[in-house]
Design a protein around this motif. Structure first.
Motif, PDB file in Angstrom:
ATOM      1  N   LEU A   1       0.514  -1.495  -0.282  1.00  0.00           N
ATOM      2  CA  LEU A   1      -0.189   0.055  -0.236  1.00  0.00           C
ATOM      3  C   LEU A   1       1.096   1.388   0.082  1.00  0.00           C
ATOM      4  CD1 LEU A   1      -1.350   0.962   3.822  1.00  0.00           C
ATOM      5  CD2 LEU A   1       0.170  -1.128   3.453  1.00  0.00           C
ATOM      6  N   ILE A   2      -0.052   2.399  -0.713  1.00  0.00           N
ATOM      7  CA  ILE A   2       0.948   3.654  -0.413  1.00  0.00           C
ATOM      8  C   ILE A   2       0.629   4.227   1.401  1.00  0.00           C
ATOM      9  CG2 ILE A   2       0.885   3.776  -2.644  1.00  0.00           C
ATOM     10  CD1 ILE A   2      -1.276   5.904  -1.928  1.00  0.00           C
ATOM     11  N   LYS A   3       1.590   5.102   1.709  1.00  0.00           N
ATOM     12  CA  LYS A   3       1.402   5.795   3.048  1.00  0.00           C
ATOM     13  C   LYS A   3      -0.335   6.666   3.009  1.00  0.00           C
ATOM     14  CE  LYS A   3       2.150   8.863   6.693  1.00  0.00           C
ATOM     15  NZ  LYS A   3       0.695   8.812   6.670  1.00  0.00           N
ATOM     16  N   PHE A   4      -0.614   6.386   3.932  1.00  0.00           N
ATOM     17  CA  PHE A   4      -2.469   6.790   3.856  1.00  0.00           C
ATOM     18  C   PHE A   4      -2.287   7.731   4.291  1.00  0.00           C
ATOM     19  CE2 PHE A   4      -5.311   2.830   4.063  1.00  0.00           C
ATOM     20  CZ  PHE A   4      -4.636   2.351   2.864  1.00  0.00           C
ATOM     21  N   GLY A   5      -3.231   9.005   3.830  1.00  0.00           N
ATOM     22  CA  GLY A   5      -2.968  10.445   4.467  1.00  0.00           C
ATOM     23  C   GLY A   5      -4.047  11.244   3.595  1.00  0.00           C
ATOM     24  N   GLU A   6      -3.939  12.658   3.833  1.00  0.00           N
ATOM     25  CA  GLU A   6      -4.869  13.711   2.542  1.00  0.00           C
ATOM     26  C   GLU A   6      -3.786  13.799   1.823  1.00  0.00           C
ATOM     27  OE1 GLU A   6      -4.850  17.253   5.848  1.00  0.00           O
ATOM     28  OE2 GLU A   6      -7.572  16.051   5.774  1.00  0.00           O
ATOM     29  N   LEU A   7      -3.415  13.393   1.037  1.00  0.00           N
ATOM     30  CA  LEU A   7      -2.663  13.043  -0.015  1.00  0.00           C
ATOM     31  C   LEU A   7      -3.092  14.363  -1.156  1.00  0.00           C
ATOM     32  CD1 LEU A   7      -2.116   9.615  -0.231  1.00  0.00           C
ATOM     33  CD2 LEU A   7      -1.139  10.766   0.741  1.00  0.00           C
ATOM     34  N   PHE A   8      -3.599  15.277  -0.844  1.00  0.00           N
ATOM     35  CA  PHE A   8      -4.002  16.823  -2.103  1.00  0.00           C
ATOM     36  C   PHE A   8      -2.256  16.519  -2.975  1.00  0.00           C
ATOM     37  CE2 PHE A   8      -5.232  18.516   2.608  1.00  0.00           C
ATOM     38  CZ  PHE A   8      -7.033  18.183   2.455  1.00  0.00           C
TER      39      PHE A   8
ATOM     40  N   PRO B   1       4.340   2.813   9.372  1.00  0.00           N
ATOM     41  CA  PRO B   1       4.373   3.341   8.659  1.00  0.00           C
ATOM     42  C   PRO B   1       3.661   4.343   7.611  1.00  0.00           C
ATOM     43  CG  PRO B   1       6.144   1.482   8.197  1.00  0.00           C
ATOM     44  CD  PRO B   1       5.111   0.957   9.319  1.00  0.00           C
ATOM     45  N   PHE B   2       2.696   3.643   7.126  1.00  0.00           N
ATOM     46  CA  PHE B   2       1.856   3.564   6.301  1.00  0.00           C
ATOM     47  C   PHE B   2       0.048   4.042   6.509  1.00  0.00           C
ATOM     48  CE2 PHE B   2       4.674   0.086   4.474  1.00  0.00           C
ATOM     49  CZ  PHE B   2       5.448   0.578   3.344  1.00  0.00           C
ATOM     50  N   ALA B   3       0.167   4.563   8.402  1.00  0.00           N
ATOM     51  CA  ALA B   3      -0.615   4.805   8.553  1.00  0.00           C
ATOM     52  C   ALA B   3      -1.392   6.386   8.213  1.00  0.00           C
ATOM     53  CB  ALA B   3      -0.805   4.780  10.655  1.00  0.00           C
ATOM     54  N   HIS B   4      -2.163   6.478   8.732  1.00  0.00           N
ATOM     55  CA  HIS B   4      -2.815   8.275   8.396  1.00  0.00           C
ATOM     56  C   HIS B   4      -1.424   8.999   9.322  1.00  0.00           C
ATOM     57  CE1 HIS B   4      -6.213  10.638   7.091  1.00  0.00           C
ATOM     58  NE2 HIS B   4      -5.185  12.116   7.591  1.00  0.00           N
ATOM     59  N   PHE B   5      -2.814   8.690  10.740  1.00  0.00           N
ATOM     60  CA  PHE B   5      -2.075   9.012  12.160  1.00  0.00           C
ATOM     61  C   PHE B   5      -1.177   7.946  12.383  1.00  0.00           C
ATOM     62  CE2 PHE B   5      -7.487  10.650  11.877  1.00  0.00           C
ATOM     63  CZ  PHE B   5      -6.217  11.874  11.072  1.00  0.00           C
ATOM     64  N   GLN B   6       0.063   8.731  12.846  1.00  0.00           N
ATOM     65  CA  GLN B   6       1.029   7.986  13.328  1.00  0.00           C
ATOM     66  C   GLN B   6       1.033   8.153  15.061  1.00  0.00           C
ATOM     67  OE1 GLN B   6       3.738   6.812  10.847  1.00  0.00           O
ATOM     68  NE2 GLN B   6       2.730   6.438   9.214  1.00  0.00           N
ATOM     69  N   ASN B   7      -0.052   8.797  15.611  1.00  0.00           N
ATOM     70  CA  ASN B   7       0.278   9.590  17.244  1.00  0.00           C
ATOM     71  C   ASN B   7      -0.820   8.040  17.849  1.00  0.00           C
ATOM     72  OD1 ASN B   7      -2.344  10.415  15.946  1.00  0.00           O
ATOM     73  ND2 ASN B   7      -2.493  11.924  17.210  1.00  0.00           N
TER      74      ASN B   7
ATOM     75  N   GLN C   1     -10.970  10.706   6.879  1.00  0.00           N
ATOM     76  CA  GLN C   1     -11.353  10.918   5.656  1.00  0.00           C
ATOM     77  C   GLN C   1     -10.028  10.867   4.941  1.00  0.00           C
ATOM     78  OE1 GLN C   1     -14.834  12.506   3.545  1.00  0.00           O
ATOM     79  NE2 GLN C   1     -15.549  12.588   5.266  1.00  0.00           N
ATOM     80  N   THR C   2      -9.527   9.489   4.448  1.00  0.00           N
ATOM     81  CA  THR C   2      -8.197   9.458   4.125  1.00  0.00           C
ATOM     82  C   THR C   2      -8.214   9.000   2.678  1.00  0.00           C
ATOM     83  OG1 THR C   2      -7.946   8.488   6.244  1.00  0.00           O
ATOM     84  CG2 THR C   2      -5.959   7.905   4.889  1.00  0.00           C
TER      85      THR C   2
ATOM     86  N   ALA D   1      -7.314   4.584  12.448  1.00  0.00           N
ATOM     87  CA  ALA D   1      -5.688   5.390  13.102  1.00  0.00           C
ATOM     88  C   ALA D   1      -5.275   4.965  11.356  1.00  0.00           C
ATOM     89  CB  ALA D   1      -4.403   4.945  14.032  1.00  0.00           C
ATOM     90  N   LYS D   2      -4.988   3.971  11.141  1.00  0.00           N
ATOM     91  CA  LYS D   2      -4.618   4.201   9.072  1.00  0.00           C
ATOM     92  C   LYS D   2      -5.210   4.873   8.141  1.00  0.00           C
ATOM     93  CE  LYS D   2      -4.702   0.137   6.451  1.00  0.00           C
ATOM     94  NZ  LYS D   2      -4.485  -1.396   7.020  1.00  0.00           N
ATOM     95  N   GLY D   3      -6.768   4.472   8.656  1.00  0.00           N
ATOM     96  CA  GLY D   3      -7.275   5.639   7.787  1.00  0.00           C
ATOM     97  C   GLY D   3      -8.206   4.761   6.752  1.00  0.00           C
ATOM     98  N   HIS D   4      -9.049   4.958   6.257  1.00  0.00           N
ATOM     99  CA  HIS D   4     -10.358   4.340   6.411  1.00  0.00           C
ATOM    100  C   HIS D   4     -10.603   4.816   3.931  1.00  0.00           C
ATOM    101  CE1 HIS D   4     -13.444   1.838   4.247  1.00  0.00           C
ATOM    102  NE2 HIS D   4     -14.667   2.775   5.615  1.00  0.00           N
ATOM    103  N   PRO D   5      -9.649   4.713   2.990  1.00  0.00           N
ATOM    104  CA  PRO D   5     -10.072   4.648   1.776  1.00  0.00           C
ATOM    105  C   PRO D   5     -10.480   3.705   0.693  1.00  0.00           C
ATOM    106  CG  PRO D   5      -7.188   4.286   1.810  1.00  0.00           C
ATOM    107  CD  PRO D   5      -8.629   4.319   3.417  1.00  0.00           C
ATOM    108  N   ILE D   6     -12.262   4.378   0.805  1.00  0.00           N
ATOM    109  CA  ILE D   6     -12.654   3.365   1.121  1.00  0.00           C
ATOM    110  C   ILE D   6     -12.829   1.540  -0.041  1.00  0.00           C
ATOM    111  CG2 ILE D   6     -15.376   2.188   0.566  1.00  0.00           C
ATOM    112  CD1 ILE D   6     -16.178   5.444   1.400  1.00  0.00           C
TER     113      ILE D   6
END
Lengths: 391, 448
Positions: free
Chosen positions: A13-20, A182-188, A213-214, A333-338
């Motif tokens: 997978l790619i690193k999840f997050g707000e990949l604007f 390391p691929f999670a949206h939130f790492q805290n 929302q990721t 924490a990792k996110g949910h890009p559906i």
């Protein structure tokens, strides 16, 4: 006896997050390239015969009704067979199941399953929140995503004495895991106190009871089990799967303390794999909200009905617990890009069974990992896939 | 109001609709109470006469929607009177004439209004809301219509032009008082006074004129007017009949004087005994709960948050609303002929959710039940306003439904006793969409 007709030889997978900064196509290419790189003995993209693409919601980035041909072009393999699968939150896990069936049928030997989702090109108000106005004008009016799950929390708390602290412990555990992924949206990491004090979203759920929302993408490569050794000496097999549906509207539910689609899908998957919940070493389950994970671990048979909350609070589902749940950080924490979610969960299972999960590695005793999503209107569709490293 | 404008407000009480109520939901609530008081099934009613100065659809199915929501026969006759506060008395007289003429046997009369003043106008602090209903029939009953008289004068007093949202204030209050209101109402009232009424229902459009008029008529021996304005303010087209209804709880001669749009009409109601339901009118008007000026402006649609609103999935003029009109407005379920399970709404259940059966009987759902589970949604886009409680209910007939809950959800619990009331679910693309909400029975007075 596990099914084992199909092997997973690559996953990423790619690193999840707000990949604007990344387009849908760039996210897909990133996941595909990493999946290729993950194949132990090398993989030529030209070997892909067919792709199954999971994208649940083209409306979130202005691509309503997109078909299956967007992705092969972006991956440099235009011309292959490609079909888009949309089956609500389990879209990724269902694409995986369909891909496995395509290989098992003998029609294809090498199949790509890829999940890609752009959730953040539109604002929250225009994104999932806008669901509040969708559906039946009366019976679903005001029904944002949390409304589909919060009534289960209210009832579970009422019937079993589940507390907000127990719900919060799910988010705390998954953020702990996410901080090691390391691929999670939130790492805290977060505390129970922080969950309890976060803003109310949909009583009894608060902000940190909810997944973000990721944006994200994930890809796996499936091959005929007989050809697995061409690609790896450490393959993971598809042991079994199950899909089930339930009525789509909440007022049609027979119970608010279980998700019957999950129960039925799990029963089918366990039967096909020839295992029971006791033999699962780790599981990636659908934790869109904290209550969902509590229901999941009960409905999947990991804990007794009604004990999901206390089991979470007491650490039974931690990485070193009796049944590690969502070692990747889960949706919370990792996110949910559906569309990508299910495929990313498969990837975590693949790493766990191959002993590649680093700080998150569980003890693999029986050689089985389970992946689960539930969603759709009224959580009316669930998919369970079971993987194994045992031949 | 004083904080907003530096003046205004003052003493007294007025009633304002909740944000999900309007003249149609008020009318429905009053009509159901009147039918209940009369002990009549709505299916027996063969005509609906509805008076409101401002129907929910400027042009559109206002009358048909109300008739359907009340469960009246689709063949019910009747009329919608509107355009001024005189509309209420027009509805009563229209119904009485139809019954007298034999074209209707059992008529339902509803007068409902929710006056929409411009913010900061002089009459804002007295603008109220309310609804009242009468059942008028050819046979039986304790009260009878007597003499009537009308006087009109073509003058612009309080009015609203096309494409105007709120009512305009009087151009010149002194002009209105001296040349229009008092001459007209004195003339009509004088004629009624000659019939020696024992009770009066008098108009009071500004909080002072009613008293002046009563004093004028008192010189001829008239009694004081019913205390409706003190309870709910100026309820527009509903005001005159609210006063009449409150006076019908005892034997007597009730003089009803309605004013609106340059017309004054007087009617005598002869009560030979108490009319069922009349005794509860003033109690009903004392319900509600205190609120703030900002909440009032929001409820009236005059204070709107900036931002793009999310449209309903399908527009209210679409096929789904045609298919679903009856089942939504009458709250119908489909009872399975094989296993008895009630499926709601019927149009999306060709097969029973419990047994797969296909033989159904359409039934009106019970309007009472208890909460099985619930949520309170705090996070929604425009046009939703948080907090929005939503509950799954087990109704008395065994049906399960999920509906919004009226109010803010305080006190809502699993097991709470609820009843179902017609509310406006949305104001969508300029038109109202109606359906049922659950209301805590414990909050019946506050949320009514």
């Amino acid at each position: 006896m596990a099914w084992n007709k199909v092997a997973v030889v690559g996953a990423a997978l790619i690193k999840f997050g707000e990949l604007f900064e990344q387009s849908y196509e760039q996210m897909a290419a990133g996941a595909f390239e990493s999946a290729i790189a993950s194949v132990d003995k090398g993989f030529d993209p030209a070997q892909v015969e067919a792709a199954f693409v999971a994208t649940q919601r083209g409306t979130l980035w202005g691509q309503e009704g997109i078909g299956g041909n967007t992705v092969p072009s972006a991956l440099g393999i235009s011309g292959i067979a490609c079909t888009r699968i949309e089956n609500a939150c389990p879209s990724g896990s269902d694409a995986f199941r369909v891909g496995a069936m395509a290989v098992a049928s003998g029609v294809h030997d090498v199949v790509l399953v890829i999940g890609v989702e752009k959730m953040r090109d539109k604002s929250a108000e225009e994104g999932l929140l806008s669901r509040a106005a969708a559906g039946h004008p009366i019976f679903t009016r005001g029904e944002t995503a949390p409304v589909l799950f919060a009534p289960f929390a209210t009832r579970h708390m009422h019937e079993f004495g589940t507390t907000r602290e127990m719900l919060a412990s799910v988010a705390v555990k998954n953020h702990y895991n996410g901080a090691r992924d390391p691929f999670a949206h939130f790492q805290n990491e977060i505390t129970i106190e922080e969950v309890l004090k976060s803003a109310p979203v949909c009583h009894p759920l608060h902000l940190l009871d909810c997944c973000p929302q990721t944006d994200g993408a994930a890809a796996v490569l499936l091959v005929n089990a007989d050809r697995a050794e061409e690609f790896t000496d450490n393959p993971v097999f598809v042991a079994g799967f199950g899909v089930a549906t339930d009525h789509p509207y909440l007022h049609e539910k027979s119970t608010f303390t279980a998700m019957t689609a999950t129960t039925a899908a799990a029963e089918r998957a366990y039967k096909m794999a020839g295992v029971g919940p006791d033999q699962i070493d780790s599981a990636e389950v659908h934790d869109c909200f904290t209550i969902t994970e509590i229901l999941d671990i009960e409905d999947l048979g990991f804990v007794e009905k009604g004990k999901g909350g206390i089991a979470s609070l007491e650490g039974e589902t931690a990485i070193n617990g009796r049944i590690p749940i969502n070692t990747s950080g889960g949706l919370l924490a990792k996110g949910h890009p559906i569309g990508a979610t299910g495929v990313a969960q498969i990837t975590e299972c693949w790493w766990q069974l191959r002993g590649q999960a680093d700080q998150r590695q569980v003890e693999v005793r029986n050689g089985y990992a389970l992946q689960h999503n539930v969603g759709g209107r009224g959580s009316g569709v669930a998919v369970v896939n079971i993987l194994t490293n045992r031949r | 109001m004083n904080a907003a404008w530096g003046r205004g407000g003052g003493r007294g009480t007025v009633a304002v609709c909740g944000p999900d109520e309007d003249v149609l939901t008020l009318a429905a609530a009053a009509a159901l109470r009147a039918l209940e008081a009369a002990g009549l099934d709505p299916g027996l009613v063969d005509g609906l006469w509805w008076g409101t100065s401002r129907p929910p659809f400027a042009e559109g199915p206002s009358h048909a929607v109300l008739a359907a929501a009340l469960g009246l026969s689709p063949h019910a006759a009747g009329a919608l009177s509107s355009g001024s506060a005189h509309a209420g008395i027009e509805a009563l007289l229209g119904a009485a004439d139809a019954v007298a003429a034999g074209s209707a046997r059992l008529a339902l009369v509803v007068a409902a209004d929710s006056v929409l003043p411009g913010p900061g106008t002089g009459f804002e602090a007295r603008s109220g809301a309310g609804a009242v209903a009468f059942v008028v029939g050819a046979d039986g009953g304790n009260a009878f219509l007597g003499a009537r008289t009308t006087r009109s004068r073509p003058f612009l007093d309080r009015y609203r032009g096309d494409r105007e949202e709120t009512l305009r204030d009087l151009y010149d209050p002194r002009l209105f008082r001296e040349e229009v209101f008092l001459p007209l109402t004195r003339e009509v009232g004088g004629q009624l006074a000659a019939l020696e009424p024992t009770a009066w229902s008098l108009p009071d459009p500004d909080g002072r004129l009613g008293g002046v008029l009563a004093k004028n008529l008192a010189e001829g021996g008239a009694a004081a007017s019913a205390p409706v304005y003190a309870a709910v303010g100026d309820a527009g087209a509903a005001a005159a009949l609210l006063g009449a209804a409150s006076a019908l709880d005892t034997q007597g001669v009730v003089a009803v004087l309605a004013y609106g749009g340059g017309r004054a009409t007087g009617v005598i109601l002869n009560a030979e005994g108490p009319v069922p339901g009349a005794a509860g009118v003033l109690d009903a008007l004392s319900g509600g709960k205190p609120t703030t000026y900002a909440a009032v402006l929001r409820a009236r649609g005059l204070l709107v948050k900036t931002g793009e609103t999310v449209d309903m999935g399908v527009p209210p003029e679409s096929a789904m609303f045609v298919r679903g009109a009856d089942e939504m407005l009458q709250l119908l379920g489909a009872r399975c002929g094989d296993c008895g399970t009630i499926n709601t709404p019927p149009s999306i259940h060709p097969h029973c959710i419990a047994c797969g059966g296909t033989k159904f009987e359409l039934i009106p759902l019970a309007r009472h039940g208890i909460v099985h589970t619930f949520v309170i949604n705090h996070t929604m886009p425009e046009p939703f306003v948080a907090p929005l409680p939503i509950a799954v209910l087990d109704l008395d007939d065994g049906a399960r439904v999920m509906l919004q809950v009226a109010g803010d959800g305080v006190g809502l619990e699993i097991g709470s006793e609820m009843d179902l009331v017609l509310r406006r679910y949305a104001y969508e693309r300029g038109v109202p969409v109606y359906g049922y909400k659950a209301r805590l029975v414990a909050n019946e007075t506050e949320e009514s």
